[in-house]
Motif scaffolding. Structure first.
Motif, PDB file in Angstrom:
ATOM      1  N   LEU A  91       0.823  -1.211   0.000  1.00  0.00           N
ATOM      2  CA  LEU A  91       0.000   0.000   0.000  1.00  0.00           C
ATOM      3  C   LEU A  91       0.855   1.259   0.000  1.00  0.00           C
ATOM      4  O   LEU A  91       0.535   2.236  -0.692  1.00  0.00           O
ATOM      5  CB  LEU A  91      -0.923  -0.002   1.222  1.00  0.00           C
ATOM      6  N   GLU A  92       1.943   1.266   0.769  1.00  0.00           N
ATOM      7  CA  GLU A  92       2.779   2.465   0.787  1.00  0.00           C
ATOM      8  C   GLU A  92       3.438   2.689  -0.567  1.00  0.00           C
ATOM      9  O   GLU A  92       3.541   3.833  -1.036  1.00  0.00           O
ATOM     10  CB  GLU A  92       3.845   2.366   1.876  1.00  0.00           C
ATOM     11  N   ASN A  93       3.881   1.628  -1.216  1.00  0.00           N
ATOM     12  CA  ASN A  93       4.465   1.781  -2.544  1.00  0.00           C
ATOM     13  C   ASN A  93       3.434   2.251  -3.563  1.00  0.00           C
ATOM     14  O   ASN A  93       3.773   2.980  -4.500  1.00  0.00           O
ATOM     15  CB  ASN A  93       5.084   0.452  -3.001  1.00  0.00           C
ATOM     16  N   LEU A  94       2.179   1.863  -3.368  1.00  0.00           N
ATOM     17  CA  LEU A  94       1.120   2.276  -4.290  1.00  0.00           C
ATOM     18  C   LEU A  94       0.662   3.708  -4.024  1.00  0.00           C
ATOM     19  O   LEU A  94       0.494   4.504  -4.953  1.00  0.00           O
ATOM     20  CB  LEU A  94      -0.070   1.320  -4.153  1.00  0.00           C
ATOM     21  N   TRP A  95       0.448   4.056  -2.753  1.00  0.00           N
ATOM     22  CA  TRP A  95      -0.149   5.345  -2.394  1.00  0.00           C
ATOM     23  C   TRP A  95       0.866   6.449  -2.134  1.00  0.00           C
ATOM     24  O   TRP A  95       0.542   7.630  -2.216  1.00  0.00           O
ATOM     25  CB  TRP A  95      -1.002   5.194  -1.136  1.00  0.00           C
ATOM     26  N   GLY A  96       2.072   6.079  -1.790  1.00  0.00           N
ATOM     27  CA  GLY A  96       3.040   7.061  -1.325  1.00  0.00           C
ATOM     28  C   GLY A  96       3.078   7.099   0.194  1.00  0.00           C
ATOM     29  O   GLY A  96       2.106   6.735   0.866  1.00  0.00           O
ATOM     30  N   THR A  97       4.196   7.559   0.733  1.00  0.00           N
ATOM     31  CA  THR A  97       4.426   7.497   2.174  1.00  0.00           C
ATOM     32  C   THR A  97       3.456   8.362   2.963  1.00  0.00           C
ATOM     33  O   THR A  97       2.900   7.939   3.979  1.00  0.00           O
ATOM     34  CB  THR A  97       5.876   7.905   2.488  1.00  0.00           C
ATOM     35  N   LYS A  98       3.212   9.595   2.527  1.00  0.00           N
ATOM     36  CA  LYS A  98       2.370  10.507   3.309  1.00  0.00           C
ATOM     37  C   LYS A  98       0.931  10.023   3.384  1.00  0.00           C
ATOM     38  O   LYS A  98       0.312  10.046   4.445  1.00  0.00           O
ATOM     39  CB  LYS A  98       2.449  11.913   2.736  1.00  0.00           C
ATOM     40  N   ARG A  99       0.378   9.584   2.266  1.00  0.00           N
ATOM     41  CA  ARG A  99      -1.007   9.105   2.299  1.00  0.00           C
ATOM     42  C   ARG A  99      -1.104   7.830   3.134  1.00  0.00           C
ATOM     43  O   ARG A  99      -2.048   7.650   3.909  1.00  0.00           O
ATOM     44  CB  ARG A  99      -1.551   8.853   0.894  1.00  0.00           C
ATOM     45  N   PHE A 100      -0.137   6.932   2.971  1.00  0.00           N
ATOM     46  CA  PHE A 100      -0.167   5.691   3.738  1.00  0.00           C
ATOM     47  C   PHE A 100      -0.110   5.978   5.236  1.00  0.00           C
ATOM     48  O   PHE A 100      -0.849   5.382   6.024  1.00  0.00           O
ATOM     49  CB  PHE A 100       1.001   4.788   3.341  1.00  0.00           C
ATOM     50  N   LEU A 101       0.774   6.890   5.641  1.00  0.00           N
ATOM     51  CA  LEU A 101       0.922   7.210   7.050  1.00  0.00           C
ATOM     52  C   LEU A 101      -0.358   7.842   7.602  1.00  0.00           C
ATOM     53  O   LEU A 101      -0.797   7.518   8.721  1.00  0.00           O
ATOM     54  CB  LEU A 101       2.106   8.156   7.236  1.00  0.00           C
ATOM     55  N   LEU A 102      -0.975   8.729   6.830  1.00  0.00           N
ATOM     56  CA  LEU A 102      -2.235   9.336   7.244  1.00  0.00           C
ATOM     57  C   LEU A 102      -3.314   8.263   7.383  1.00  0.00           C
ATOM     58  O   LEU A 102      -4.078   8.251   8.354  1.00  0.00           O
ATOM     59  CB  LEU A 102      -2.659  10.393   6.225  1.00  0.00           C
ATOM     60  N   TYR A 103      -3.366   7.345   6.427  1.00  0.00           N
ATOM     61  CA  TYR A 103      -4.332   6.242   6.466  1.00  0.00           C
ATOM     62  C   TYR A 103      -4.111   5.383   7.706  1.00  0.00           C
ATOM     63  O   TYR A 103      -5.063   5.014   8.406  1.00  0.00           O
ATOM     64  CB  TYR A 103      -4.184   5.406   5.194  1.00  0.00           C
ATOM     65  N   TYR A 104      -2.849   5.078   7.996  1.00  0.00           N
ATOM     66  CA  TYR A 104      -2.509   4.236   9.140  1.00  0.00           C
ATOM     67  C   TYR A 104      -3.020   4.852  10.443  1.00  0.00           C
ATOM     68  O   TYR A 104      -3.679   4.186  11.252  1.00  0.00           O
ATOM     69  CB  TYR A 104      -0.993   4.042   9.200  1.00  0.00           C
ATOM     70  N   PHE A 105      -2.724   6.121  10.649  1.00  0.00           N
ATOM     71  CA  PHE A 105      -3.106   6.750  11.905  1.00  0.00           C
ATOM     72  C   PHE A 105      -4.607   7.009  11.995  1.00  0.00           C
ATOM     73  O   PHE A 105      -5.209   6.867  13.064  1.00  0.00           O
ATOM     74  CB  PHE A 105      -2.311   8.034  12.129  1.00  0.00           C
ATOM     75  N   LEU A 106      -5.240   7.372  10.896  1.00  0.00           N
ATOM     76  CA  LEU A 106      -6.681   7.612  10.930  1.00  0.00           C
ATOM     77  C   LEU A 106      -7.459   6.325  11.197  1.00  0.00           C
ATOM     78  O   LEU A 106      -8.457   6.337  11.935  1.00  0.00           O
ATOM     79  CB  LEU A 106      -7.148   8.257   9.625  1.00  0.00           C
ATOM     80  N   THR A 107      -7.025   5.210  10.606  1.00  0.00           N
ATOM     81  CA  THR A 107      -7.711   3.939  10.888  1.00  0.00           C
ATOM     82  C   THR A 107      -7.497   3.530  12.341  1.00  0.00           C
ATOM     83  O   THR A 107      -8.411   3.021  12.994  1.00  0.00           O
ATOM     84  CB  THR A 107      -7.242   2.824   9.944  1.00  0.00           C
ATOM     85  N   GLY A 108      -6.286   3.767  12.868  1.00  0.00           N
ATOM     86  CA  GLY A 108      -6.021   3.444  14.263  1.00  0.00           C
ATOM     87  C   GLY A 108      -6.819   4.307  15.221  1.00  0.00           C
ATOM     88  O   GLY A 108      -7.363   3.822  16.223  1.00  0.00           O
ATOM     89  N   ILE A 109      -6.907   5.605  14.927  1.00  0.00           N
ATOM     90  CA  ILE A 109      -7.694   6.507  15.760  1.00  0.00           C
ATOM     91  C   ILE A 109      -9.177   6.143  15.689  1.00  0.00           C
ATOM     92  O   ILE A 109      -9.878   6.095  16.706  1.00  0.00           O
ATOM     93  CB  ILE A 109      -7.470   7.969  15.319  1.00  0.00           C
ATOM     94  N   GLY A 110      -9.657   5.876  14.480  1.00  0.00           N
ATOM     95  CA  GLY A 110     -11.058   5.471  14.323  1.00  0.00           C
ATOM     96  C   GLY A 110     -11.357   4.192  15.081  1.00  0.00           C
ATOM     97  O   GLY A 110     -12.411   4.065  15.723  1.00  0.00           O
ATOM     98  N   ALA A 111     -10.428   3.229  15.015  1.00  0.00           N
ATOM     99  CA  ALA A 111     -10.603   1.975  15.749  1.00  0.00           C
ATOM    100  C   ALA A 111     -10.670   2.227  17.243  1.00  0.00           C
ATOM    101  O   ALA A 111     -11.489   1.638  17.956  1.00  0.00           O
ATOM    102  CB  ALA A 111      -9.452   1.030  15.421  1.00  0.00           C
ATOM    103  N   GLY A 112      -9.814   3.132  17.729  1.00  0.00           N
ATOM    104  CA  GLY A 112      -9.827   3.450  19.147  1.00  0.00           C
ATOM    105  C   GLY A 112     -11.124   4.109  19.580  1.00  0.00           C
ATOM    106  O   GLY A 112     -11.660   3.808  20.658  1.00  0.00           O
TER     107      GLY A 112
END
Length: 208
Positions: A91-112
């Motif tokens: 996913l990071e190679n497909l989306w780029g680092t910034k979008r992947f990192l934003l996705y990672y943290f937003l999904t984690g925050i949403g899960a919390g």
């Protein structure tokens, strides 16, 4: 090149995945006793501030991020970080680092957020983000085959994600005392789906 451009060269350890692995490892070694189990003295000191606590019972806003970097034992962190690496690098190679990192943290925050709305217990672990990554992989690479362990048969990613989501929903409704944050996992899946649709992310050309 805009801030969400994909990585131009494939990497087995792209930057976000690499540093997430490193920082999770550092937090684990600092807070969990490898020999005796349980928290280290530093872990005991930090736990009230970093573990995701129930609303009105020790909850602090930054815990929605800090809880993602804490794990209970070696198997907990191993399976989370292994999945982060296996599926996150694509996913990071497909989306780029910034979008992947934003996705990672937003999904984690949403899960919390989902977890503290449905549970009165404390929560740790990167599983919410990992389930978001699993959902993203299933949507971006739906026909890639994942090898199941039991039984050892290959299954397309899109079916694997759908089955896992239903499994977590069933467990969340029937095994409320299992000690596993099933609704956090579901939260990561749901938030991941919303983000992918909101951002209008598409499969790679070869998967269209």
């Amino acid at each position: 090149m805009n801030q969400f451009s994909p990585n131009t060269q494939f990497s087995v350890f792209p930057p976000a995945v690499k540093y997430l692995l490193i920082w999770n490892g550092i937090f684990f070694l600092a807070t969990v006793s490898i020999t005796g189990g349980g928290w280290t003295p530093l872990g005991n000191l930090l736990a009230p501030f970093l573990v995701l606590q129930p609303l009105g019972d020790g909850f602090l806003p930054w815990q929605l991020v800090s809880y993602m970097f804490l794990h209970a034992d070696f198997s907990h962190i191993f399976f989370n970080l292994f999945a982060l690496w296996i599926f996150g690098q694509a996913l990071e190679n497909l989306w780029g680092t910034k979008r992947f990192l934003l996705y990672y943290f937003l999904t984690g925050i949403g899960a919390g957020i989902v977890q503290i709305l449905v549970s009165d217990g404390s929560t740790i672990g990167a599983s919410g983000s990992v389930f978001g990554i699993l959902l993203g992989f299933g949507m971006m690479f739906p026909d890639n085959r994942i090898m199941l362990l039991f039984p050892p048969i290959p299954i397309k990613a899109k079916y694997f994600v759908a089955m896992y989501g239903l499994f977590e929903l069933f467990n969340g409704l029937t095994r409320t005392d299992s000690g596993v944050a099933h609704f956090a996992h579901l939260g990561g899946l749901v938030v991941g789906f919303i983000l992918i649709k909101l951002w209008k992310l598409k499969k790679p050309q070869s998967y269209a």
